[in-house]
Design an enzyme around this catalytic site. Structure first.
Site, PDB file in Angstrom:
ATOM      1  N   GLU A  38      41.702  42.138  24.245  1.00 30.83           N
ATOM      2  CA  GLU A  38      42.017  41.185  25.336  1.00 30.83           C
ATOM      3  C   GLU A  38      43.373  41.495  25.963  1.00 30.83           C
ATOM      4  O   GLU A  38      44.349  41.740  25.254  1.00 30.83           O
ATOM      5  CB  GLU A  38      42.008  39.763  24.772  1.00 30.83           C
ATOM      6  CG  GLU A  38      41.530  38.742  25.766  1.00 30.83           C
ATOM      7  CD  GLU A  38      40.079  38.965  26.185  1.00 30.83           C
ATOM      8  OE1 GLU A  38      39.876  39.516  27.289  1.00 30.83           O
ATOM      9  OE2 GLU A  38      39.177  38.602  25.429  1.00 30.83           O
ATOM     10  N   SER A  72      26.778  29.035  48.927  1.00 31.23           N
ATOM     11  CA  SER A  72      26.778  28.939  47.466  1.00 31.23           C
ATOM     12  C   SER A  72      26.430  27.531  47.028  1.00 31.23           C
ATOM     13  O   SER A  72      27.093  26.569  47.428  1.00 31.23           O
ATOM     14  CB  SER A  72      28.150  29.315  46.909  1.00 31.23           C
ATOM     15  OG  SER A  72      28.247  28.880  45.566  1.00 31.23           O
ATOM     16  N   SER A 135      35.836  29.840  33.308  1.00 38.61           N
ATOM     17  CA  SER A 135      35.450  29.505  31.933  1.00 38.61           C
ATOM     18  C   SER A 135      35.647  30.685  30.990  1.00 38.61           C
ATOM     19  O   SER A 135      35.206  30.648  29.848  1.00 38.61           O
ATOM     20  CB  SER A 135      33.989  29.059  31.895  1.00 38.61           C
ATOM     21  OG  SER A 135      33.175  30.144  32.274  1.00 38.61           O
ATOM     22  N   LEU A 137      34.276  33.515  31.260  1.00 41.94           N
ATOM     23  CA  LEU A 137      33.038  34.307  31.160  1.00 41.94           C
ATOM     24  C   LEU A 137      32.830  35.158  32.407  1.00 41.94           C
ATOM     25  O   LEU A 137      31.789  35.753  32.607  1.00 41.94           O
ATOM     26  CB  LEU A 137      31.836  33.382  30.921  1.00 41.94           C
ATOM     27  CG  LEU A 137      31.981  32.430  29.724  1.00 41.94           C
ATOM     28  CD1 LEU A 137      30.782  31.506  29.614  1.00 41.94           C
ATOM     29  CD2 LEU A 137      32.154  33.216  28.428  1.00 41.94           C
ATOM     30  N   SER A 138      33.846  35.181  33.250  1.00 43.66           N
ATOM     31  CA  SER A 138      33.915  36.032  34.423  1.00 43.66           C
ATOM     32  C   SER A 138      32.859  35.789  35.499  1.00 43.66           C
ATOM     33  O   SER A 138      32.067  36.663  35.848  1.00 43.66           O
ATOM     34  CB  SER A 138      33.911  37.514  34.023  1.00 43.66           C
ATOM     35  OG  SER A 138      34.551  38.220  35.059  1.00 43.66           O
ATOM     36  N   SER A 139      32.900  34.596  36.044  1.00 47.33           N
ATOM     37  CA  SER A 139      32.038  34.312  37.194  1.00 47.33           C
ATOM     38  C   SER A 139      32.442  35.193  38.374  1.00 47.33           C
ATOM     39  O   SER A 139      31.606  35.573  39.190  1.00 47.33           O
ATOM     40  CB  SER A 139      32.123  32.836  37.578  1.00 47.33           C
ATOM     41  OG  SER A 139      33.400  32.498  38.095  1.00 47.33           O
ATOM     42  N   ASP A 184      36.188  43.286  33.344  1.00 50.29           N
ATOM     43  CA  ASP A 184      35.152  42.319  33.715  1.00 50.29           C
ATOM     44  C   ASP A 184      34.036  42.972  34.532  1.00 50.29           C
ATOM     45  O   ASP A 184      32.857  42.797  34.246  1.00 50.29           O
ATOM     46  CB  ASP A 184      35.757  41.163  34.520  1.00 50.29           C
ATOM     47  CG  ASP A 184      36.711  40.328  33.685  1.00 50.29           C
ATOM     48  OD1 ASP A 184      36.824  40.590  32.465  1.00 50.29           O
ATOM     49  OD2 ASP A 184      37.361  39.428  34.253  1.00 50.29           O
ATOM     50  N   TYR A 234      48.581  35.069  34.757  1.00 48.02           N
ATOM     51  CA  TYR A 234      47.971  36.379  34.518  1.00 48.02           C
ATOM     52  C   TYR A 234      48.825  37.458  35.177  1.00 48.02           C
ATOM     53  O   TYR A 234      49.210  38.444  34.546  1.00 48.02           O
ATOM     54  CB  TYR A 234      46.549  36.378  35.109  1.00 48.02           C
ATOM     55  CG  TYR A 234      45.701  37.562  34.721  1.00 48.02           C
ATOM     56  CD1 TYR A 234      44.700  37.429  33.758  1.00 48.02           C
ATOM     57  CD2 TYR A 234      45.873  38.808  35.308  1.00 48.02           C
ATOM     58  CE1 TYR A 234      43.909  38.500  33.396  1.00 48.02           C
ATOM     59  CE2 TYR A 234      45.091  39.890  34.956  1.00 48.02           C
ATOM     60  CZ  TYR A 234      44.109  39.732  34.001  1.00 48.02           C
ATOM     61  OH  TYR A 234      43.329  40.808  33.659  1.00 48.02           O
TER      62      TYR A 234
HETATM   63  P1  ADP Z   1      36.298  33.409  36.080  1.00 48.71           P
HETATM   64  O1  ADP Z   1      36.019  34.761  36.610  1.00 48.71           O
HETATM   65  O2  ADP Z   1      36.952  33.434  34.722  1.00 48.71           O
HETATM   66  O3  ADP Z   1      35.121  32.497  36.078  1.00 48.71           O
HETATM   67  P2  ADP Z   1      38.021  33.315  38.380  1.00 48.71           P
HETATM   68  O4  ADP Z   1      39.104  32.384  38.776  1.00 48.71           O
HETATM   69  O5  ADP Z   1      38.343  34.750  38.228  1.00 48.71           O
HETATM   70  O6  ADP Z   1      37.381  32.727  37.031  1.00 48.71           O
HETATM   71  O7  ADP Z   1      36.823  33.234  39.420  1.00 48.71           O
HETATM   72  C1  ADP Z   1      36.323  31.981  39.815  1.00 48.71           C
HETATM   73  C2  ADP Z   1      36.187  31.952  41.318  1.00 48.71           C
HETATM   74  O8  ADP Z   1      35.100  32.831  41.721  1.00 48.71           O
HETATM   75  C3  ADP Z   1      35.793  30.585  41.843  1.00 48.71           C
HETATM   76  O9  ADP Z   1      36.938  29.780  42.089  1.00 48.71           O
HETATM   77  C4  ADP Z   1      35.056  30.935  43.135  1.00 48.71           C
HETATM   78  O10 ADP Z   1      35.981  31.190  44.171  1.00 48.71           O
HETATM   79  C5  ADP Z   1      34.383  32.251  42.791  1.00 48.71           C
HETATM   80  N1  ADP Z   1      32.982  32.039  42.338  1.00 48.71           N
HETATM   81  C6  ADP Z   1      32.471  32.302  41.121  1.00 48.71           C
HETATM   82  N2  ADP Z   1      31.152  32.005  41.063  1.00 48.71           N
HETATM   83  C7  ADP Z   1      30.812  31.541  42.284  1.00 48.71           C
HETATM   84  C8  ADP Z   1      29.595  31.036  42.876  1.00 48.71           C
HETATM   85  N3  ADP Z   1      28.465  30.951  42.180  1.00 48.71           N
HETATM   86  N4  ADP Z   1      29.661  30.646  44.169  1.00 48.71           N
HETATM   87  C9  ADP Z   1      30.806  30.732  44.872  1.00 48.71           C
HETATM   88  N5  ADP Z   1      31.962  31.171  44.376  1.00 48.71           N
HETATM   89  C10 ADP Z   1      31.984  31.568  43.099  1.00 48.71           C
HETATM   90 MG    MG Z   2      37.501  36.212  37.009  1.00 43.93          MG
END
Ligand code: ADP
Ligand code: MG
Length: 397
Positions: A38, A72, A135, A137-139, A184, A234
């Site tokens: 990490e 979204s 969260s 988990l890298s959204s 990621d 970060y």
């Molecule tokens: P993590 O990658 O850990 O979840 P980040 O802060 O790097 O957190 O990314 C989150 C951001 O990515 C959200 O604030 C949003 O802007 C964008 N995001 C992620 N998933 C979606 C989604 N399904 N629809 C729209 N935006 C998204």
């Molecule tokens: Mg991220």
């Protein structure tokens, strides 16, 4: 907890409800967890992540004009429900606060076009994610790689996945503004069912290792807290490690902390001459070493050693790197107390988000109950537990 996902037809129905016409294809892009390694990626060290079945779905539909229209389902909930549009030739980030999420998609498009990949008409995109934002988990990598793979497929782009991964990182760094490493996007883009990826972030050499855990499984434990300061903290860690390298390179020929082993580091710590920087650098160096040792342990089938290294990773992230916080510490530390738990630690950038634990399958229900209770008593609200299924990277359904 099981994440209930809609089926392909339901995503197409949602697309139709938003855009008033039929969508063409549905795609999936995973999230990721990281077994160990990490905050080593931007330090040029090693990581050991895998793609998970919780991720993001996207429905694509072509347009005849040059407009890109993105909707979204998630941002619609958090902000105002609206379709955001821009022209395929517009290469500037969206600046309105409620449109910034579009930059993860737009960046991928902009960088592909800058590299002369032919994207010559507009399209509609409906997005539905199951990864809570922030969260751990890298959204963000999930949506970048979703976009990259949709464009690759729909416009027949001759680009390999590692190049898309690099554009994902560039999008995050230069279009969104987080100085994150490549882990990621690599974990998501290069995901392989039932395998984790041992990646050298300096050379991008990698190998897959089957995640053979026998009687054990990996559980994801979410703090259900996101941290708004995580991004700036970060970038602060990235800078601190850069400063440590600068001081060490008075005597050592290095560009990144991942290039030195713990023995060499020990001999030159006197050059750093600052308590905070010393601890940041010590984490980067020791975590890289632990990750390599974890691979040896995996290859020998020594899960207990793997667990000890995972615990040590959390301790180092808590005291040396200072990126855990009371929620993540409560999850990891109460996990360590449970019978049948080999190891537990936070994953991702930290401050909040999620942790993982390697737990005996037969003990998993008691584990969730006990850790869940400690967390609720101490933090005041519930943690969530997910079973992690390790899956392939982005693909069309
Ligand atoms: P993590 O990658 O850990 O979840 P980040 O802060 O790097 O957190 O990314 C989150 C951001 O990515 C959200 O604030 C949003 O802007 C964008 N995001 C992620 N998933 C979606 C989604 N399904 N629809 C729209 N935006 C998204
Ligand atoms: Mg991220």
């Amino acid at each position: 907890m099981e994440v209930i996902v809609m089926d392909k037809q339901q995503f197409l129905d949602e697309y139709k409800a938003v855009f008033n016409e039929n969508g063409k294809d549905v795609f999936f892009s995973p999230g990721r967890i990281n077994v160990i390694g990490e905050h080593t990626d931007y330090n040029g060290g090693h990581v050991f992540p895998c793609a998970i079945s919780i991720g993001t779905y996207g429905v694509y539909g072509p347009r005849e004009d040059s407009t890109v229209a993105v909707y979204s389902a998630n941002s619609a909930k958090e902000e105002n429900s609206k379709i955001i549009t821009f022209d395929i030739n517009d290469d500037q980030p969206q600046t309105a606060a409620d449109e910034k999420w579009v930059n993860y998609f737009k960046g991928m498009l902009v960088y592909l076009k800058q590299r002369n990949y032919k994207i010559d008409h507009g399209f509609n995109l409906y997005i539905h994610g199951y990864l809570p934002y922030g969260s751990g988990l890298s959204s963000s990598a999930s949506i970048e790689m979703l976009m990259g793979n949709i464009l690759k497929d729909e416009f027949n782009l001759d680009i390999d996945e590692v190049e898309l991964v690099k554009l994902g990182q560039k999008t995050e760094n230069d279009f969104v503004g987080l100085n994150s490493g490549i882990m990621d996007q690599f974990a998501v883009g290069m995901g392989k069912k039932n395998n984790a990826i041992f990646l050298d972030c300096n050379t991008l050499e990698y190998k897959y290792l089957p995640l053979e855990l026998g009687d054990y499984e990996i559980l994801i434990m979410s703090t259900n807290k996101t941290h708004s300061l995580a991004g700036s903290k970060y970038n602060e860690r990235v800078e601190e490690c850069g400063e440590a390298v600068k001081r060490l390179s008075k005597k050592l020929n290095i560009n990144k902390l991942g290039e030195i082993d713990p023995q060499t580091f020990d001999q030159y710590t006197y050059l750093i001459n600052d308590d905070t920087l010393l601890r940041r650098a010590r984490h980067a160096v020791s975590e890289n070493e632990r990750t390599k040792r974890a691979i040896d342990a995996m290859e020998k089938g020594d899960l207990e050693e793997l667990g000890r290294l995972i615990n040590a990773s959390h301790v180092s992230l808590k005291y040396d790197y200072e990126v855990t916080g009371k929620e993540l510490d409560t999850l990891a530390e109460s996990a360590w107390e449970q019978p049948g738990c080999l190891g537990a630690r936070m994953v991702g950038g930290g401050f909040a988000g999620s942790a993982i634990a390697i737990v005996k399958k037969a003990a998993a229900e008691d584990f969730k109950k006990n850790v869940g209770k400690v967390y609720r008593d101490k933090i005041g609200y519930d943690a969530s537990f997910y079973d992690a299924e390790v899956v392939d990277g982005p693909h069309k359904l």
